[in-house]
Design a protein around this motif. Sequence first.
Motif, PDB file in Angstrom:
ATOM      1  N   VAL A  24       0.863  -1.181   0.000  1.00 31.23           N
ATOM      2  CA  VAL A  24       0.000   0.000   0.000  1.00 31.23           C
ATOM      3  C   VAL A  24       0.896   1.227   0.000  1.00 31.23           C
ATOM      4  O   VAL A  24       1.708   1.417   0.912  1.00 31.23           O
ATOM      5  CB  VAL A  24      -0.943   0.020   1.221  1.00 31.23           C
ATOM      6  N   GLY A  25       0.751   2.063  -1.033  1.00 30.61           N
ATOM      7  CA  GLY A  25       1.567   3.268  -1.158  1.00 30.61           C
ATOM      8  C   GLY A  25       1.275   4.271  -0.054  1.00 30.61           C
ATOM      9  O   GLY A  25       0.325   4.126   0.716  1.00 30.61           O
ATOM     10  N   GLY A  26       2.083   5.305   0.024  1.00 29.43           N
ATOM     11  CA  GLY A  26       1.982   6.305   1.074  1.00 29.43           C
ATOM     12  C   GLY A  26       0.589   6.908   1.203  1.00 29.43           C
ATOM     13  O   GLY A  26       0.001   7.333   0.221  1.00 29.43           O
ATOM     14  N   VAL A  27       0.078   6.919   2.438  1.00 31.95           N
ATOM     15  CA  VAL A  27      -1.262   7.430   2.723  1.00 31.95           C
ATOM     16  C   VAL A  27      -1.143   8.555   3.747  1.00 31.95           C
ATOM     17  O   VAL A  27      -0.465   8.404   4.768  1.00 31.95           O
ATOM     18  CB  VAL A  27      -2.177   6.307   3.270  1.00 31.95           C
ATOM     19  N   ILE A  28      -1.801   9.687   3.454  1.00 30.78           N
ATOM     20  CA  ILE A  28      -1.876  10.792   4.406  1.00 30.78           C
ATOM     21  C   ILE A  28      -3.335  10.995   4.796  1.00 30.78           C
ATOM     22  O   ILE A  28      -4.250  10.474   4.160  1.00 30.78           O
ATOM     23  CB  ILE A  28      -1.270  12.100   3.851  1.00 30.78           C
ATOM     24  N   ALA A  29      -3.558  11.777   5.836  1.00 35.99           N
ATOM     25  CA  ALA A  29      -4.907  12.029   6.345  1.00 35.99           C
ATOM     26  C   ALA A  29      -5.696  12.935   5.408  1.00 35.99           C
ATOM     27  O   ALA A  29      -5.130  13.756   4.678  1.00 35.99           O
ATOM     28  CB  ALA A  29      -4.828  12.660   7.734  1.00 35.99           C
ATOM     29  N   ASP A  30      -7.005  12.790   5.457  1.00 39.96           N
ATOM     30  CA  ASP A  30      -7.887  13.668   4.684  1.00 39.96           C
ATOM     31  C   ASP A  30      -7.888  15.082   5.264  1.00 39.96           C
ATOM     32  O   ASP A  30      -7.945  16.053   4.527  1.00 39.96           O
ATOM     33  CB  ASP A  30      -9.315  13.119   4.677  1.00 39.96           C
ATOM     34  N   ASP A  31      -7.861  15.186   6.606  1.00 45.67           N
ATOM     35  CA  ASP A  31      -7.865  16.494   7.277  1.00 45.67           C
ATOM     36  C   ASP A  31      -6.506  16.697   7.938  1.00 45.67           C
ATOM     37  O   ASP A  31      -6.252  16.200   9.034  1.00 45.67           O
ATOM     38  CB  ASP A  31      -8.981  16.567   8.313  1.00 45.67           C
ATOM     39  N   THR A  32      -5.633  17.427   7.275  1.00 47.21           N
ATOM     40  CA  THR A  32      -4.271  17.631   7.782  1.00 47.21           C
ATOM     41  C   THR A  32      -4.172  18.789   8.769  1.00 47.21           C
ATOM     42  O   THR A  32      -3.079  19.138   9.188  1.00 47.21           O
ATOM     43  CB  THR A  32      -3.286  17.834   6.617  1.00 47.21           C
ATOM     44  N   THR A  33      -5.312  19.363   9.163  1.00 52.27           N
ATOM     45  CA  THR A  33      -5.283  20.417  10.191  1.00 52.27           C
ATOM     46  C   THR A  33      -5.330  19.810  11.583  1.00 52.27           C
ATOM     47  O   THR A  33      -5.086  20.511  12.564  1.00 52.27           O
ATOM     48  CB  THR A  33      -6.471  21.398  10.028  1.00 52.27           C
ATOM     49  N   GLN A  34      -5.633  18.521  11.686  1.00 51.14           N
ATOM     50  CA  GLN A  34      -5.711  17.861  12.984  1.00 51.14           C
ATOM     51  C   GLN A  34      -4.317  17.493  13.489  1.00 51.14           C
ATOM     52  O   GLN A  34      -3.356  17.481  12.735  1.00 51.14           O
ATOM     53  CB  GLN A  34      -6.576  16.610  12.885  1.00 51.14           C
ATOM     54  N   SER A  35      -4.243  17.153  14.773  1.00 48.41           N
ATOM     55  CA  SER A  35      -2.968  16.727  15.351  1.00 48.41           C
ATOM     56  C   SER A  35      -2.634  15.311  14.881  1.00 48.41           C
ATOM     57  O   SER A  35      -3.413  14.667  14.171  1.00 48.41           O
ATOM     58  CB  SER A  35      -3.024  16.799  16.878  1.00 48.41           C
ATOM     59  N   MET A  36      -1.493  14.816  15.301  1.00 42.00           N
ATOM     60  CA  MET A  36      -0.996  13.550  14.784  1.00 42.00           C
ATOM     61  C   MET A  36      -1.876  12.354  15.144  1.00 42.00           C
ATOM     62  O   MET A  36      -2.028  11.433  14.344  1.00 42.00           O
ATOM     63  CB  MET A  36       0.442  13.306  15.243  1.00 42.00           C
ATOM     64  N   GLY A  37      -2.476  12.333  16.316  1.00 41.59           N
ATOM     65  CA  GLY A  37      -3.335  11.206  16.706  1.00 41.59           C
ATOM     66  C   GLY A  37      -4.509  11.035  15.755  1.00 41.59           C
ATOM     67  O   GLY A  37      -4.698   9.949  15.185  1.00 41.59           O
ATOM     68  N   PRO A  38      -5.334  12.076  15.562  1.00 40.08           N
ATOM     69  CA  PRO A  38      -6.445  11.950  14.622  1.00 40.08           C
ATOM     70  C   PRO A  38      -5.987  11.701  13.176  1.00 40.08           C
ATOM     71  O   PRO A  38      -6.651  10.963  12.442  1.00 40.08           O
ATOM     72  CB  PRO A  38      -7.174  13.289  14.735  1.00 40.08           C
ATOM     73  N   MET A  77       0.690   9.509  18.194  1.00 37.36           N
ATOM     74  CA  MET A  77       0.619   8.566  17.085  1.00 37.36           C
ATOM     75  C   MET A  77       0.649   7.132  17.597  1.00 37.36           C
ATOM     76  O   MET A  77      -0.133   6.283  17.162  1.00 37.36           O
ATOM     77  CB  MET A  77       1.785   8.812  16.118  1.00 37.36           C
ATOM     78  N   ASP A  78       1.535   6.850  18.557  1.00 38.98           N
ATOM     79  CA  ASP A  78       1.634   5.500  19.122  1.00 38.98           C
ATOM     80  C   ASP A  78       0.316   5.055  19.747  1.00 38.98           C
ATOM     81  O   ASP A  78      -0.085   3.892  19.609  1.00 38.98           O
ATOM     82  CB  ASP A  78       2.741   5.439  20.177  1.00 38.98           C
ATOM     83  N   ALA A  79      -0.374   5.958  20.443  1.00 39.24           N
ATOM     84  CA  ALA A  79      -1.654   5.610  21.078  1.00 39.24           C
ATOM     85  C   ALA A  79      -2.695   5.230  20.028  1.00 39.24           C
ATOM     86  O   ALA A  79      -3.424   4.241  20.182  1.00 39.24           O
ATOM     87  CB  ALA A  79      -2.146   6.772  21.933  1.00 39.24           C
ATOM     88  N   ALA A  80      -2.766   5.996  18.948  1.00 44.79           N
ATOM     89  CA  ALA A  80      -3.710   5.673  17.870  1.00 44.79           C
ATOM     90  C   ALA A  80      -3.327   4.348  17.218  1.00 44.79           C
ATOM     91  O   ALA A  80      -4.185   3.516  16.897  1.00 44.79           O
ATOM     92  CB  ALA A  80      -3.741   6.800  16.839  1.00 44.79           C
ATOM     93  N   TRP A  81      -2.029   4.142  17.032  1.00 44.15           N
ATOM     94  CA  TRP A  81      -1.517   2.931  16.387  1.00 44.15           C
ATOM     95  C   TRP A  81      -1.866   1.692  17.199  1.00 44.15           C
ATOM     96  O   TRP A  81      -2.422   0.725  16.676  1.00 44.15           O
ATOM     97  CB  TRP A  81      -0.002   3.073  16.239  1.00 44.15           C
ATOM     98  N   THR A  82      -1.529   1.697  18.487  1.00 48.26           N
ATOM     99  CA  THR A  82      -1.784   0.517  19.320  1.00 48.26           C
ATOM    100  C   THR A  82      -3.280   0.299  19.518  1.00 48.26           C
ATOM    101  O   THR A  82      -3.731  -0.838  19.599  1.00 48.26           O
ATOM    102  CB  THR A  82      -1.062   0.614  20.677  1.00 48.26           C
ATOM    103  N   GLY A  83      -4.058   1.380  19.575  1.00 51.36           N
ATOM    104  CA  GLY A  83      -5.500   1.241  19.673  1.00 51.36           C
ATOM    105  C   GLY A  83      -6.099   0.577  18.443  1.00 51.36           C
ATOM    106  O   GLY A  83      -7.049  -0.202  18.536  1.00 51.36           O
ATOM    107  N   PHE A  84      -5.561   0.864  17.294  1.00 55.35           N
ATOM    108  CA  PHE A  84      -6.047   0.296  16.041  1.00 55.35           C
ATOM    109  C   PHE A  84      -5.666  -1.173  15.911  1.00 55.35           C
ATOM    110  O   PHE A  84      -6.484  -2.011  15.551  1.00 55.35           O
ATOM    111  CB  PHE A  84      -5.484   1.101  14.863  1.00 55.35           C
ATOM    112  N   PHE A  85      -4.418  -1.504  16.195  1.00 55.18           N
ATOM    113  CA  PHE A  85      -3.925  -2.862  15.950  1.00 55.18           C
ATOM    114  C   PHE A  85      -4.102  -3.813  17.128  1.00 55.18           C
ATOM    115  O   PHE A  85      -4.147  -5.019  16.930  1.00 55.18           O
ATOM    116  CB  PHE A  85      -2.439  -2.837  15.553  1.00 55.18           C
ATOM    117  N   GLY A  86      -4.131  -3.315  18.355  1.00 58.08           N
ATOM    118  CA  GLY A  86      -4.204  -4.216  19.495  1.00 58.08           C
ATOM    119  C   GLY A  86      -2.995  -5.135  19.525  1.00 58.08           C
ATOM    120  O   GLY A  86      -1.861  -4.701  19.338  1.00 58.08           O
ATOM    121  N   GLU A  87      -3.243  -6.416  19.703  1.00 59.81           N
ATOM    122  CA  GLU A  87      -2.161  -7.410  19.789  1.00 59.81           C
ATOM    123  C   GLU A  87      -1.566  -7.770  18.424  1.00 59.81           C
ATOM    124  O   GLU A  87      -0.526  -8.405  18.359  1.00 59.81           O
ATOM    125  CB  GLU A  87      -2.673  -8.685  20.469  1.00 59.81           C
TER     126      GLU A  87
END
Length: 115
Positions: A24-38, A77-87
């Motif tokens: 999967v090629g590079g993906v950025i957020a739709d709303d880049t005005t938000q902080s890194m977590g969102p 970013m780490d909090a969003a990442w671990t929340g998404f993937f879990g184990e």
Amino acid sequence: MTIKRSIRTPIQNRIVEVGNLAFVGGVIADDTTQSMGPQTQNILGKIEGYLGEVGLNRKAIVAAQIFVTDLSQKKEMDAAWTGFFGEDMPTRATVGVADLGGGAMIEVVVTAARS
């Protein structure tokens, strides 16, 4: 070996499949005005949607490369990442970069595998 390209954009195919791997090629957020977590949450949701279009899901992701413009927000970013993937977290590398353009703070590239 067959190469399958999916989800064409003006500059790339979002997914390129070779053998049992999907890139999967590079993906950025739709709303880049938000902080890194969102931004991270949005990106991961988009990636899961792209993978769904080729019959895969987040559990198929085996590796990620993450590019961030502000390493001081890495914990968010780490909090969003671990929340998404879990184990089922993939391997990853996080690299600080000067600029991703358009206000993007994070760009994610992933590799997924079919079992």
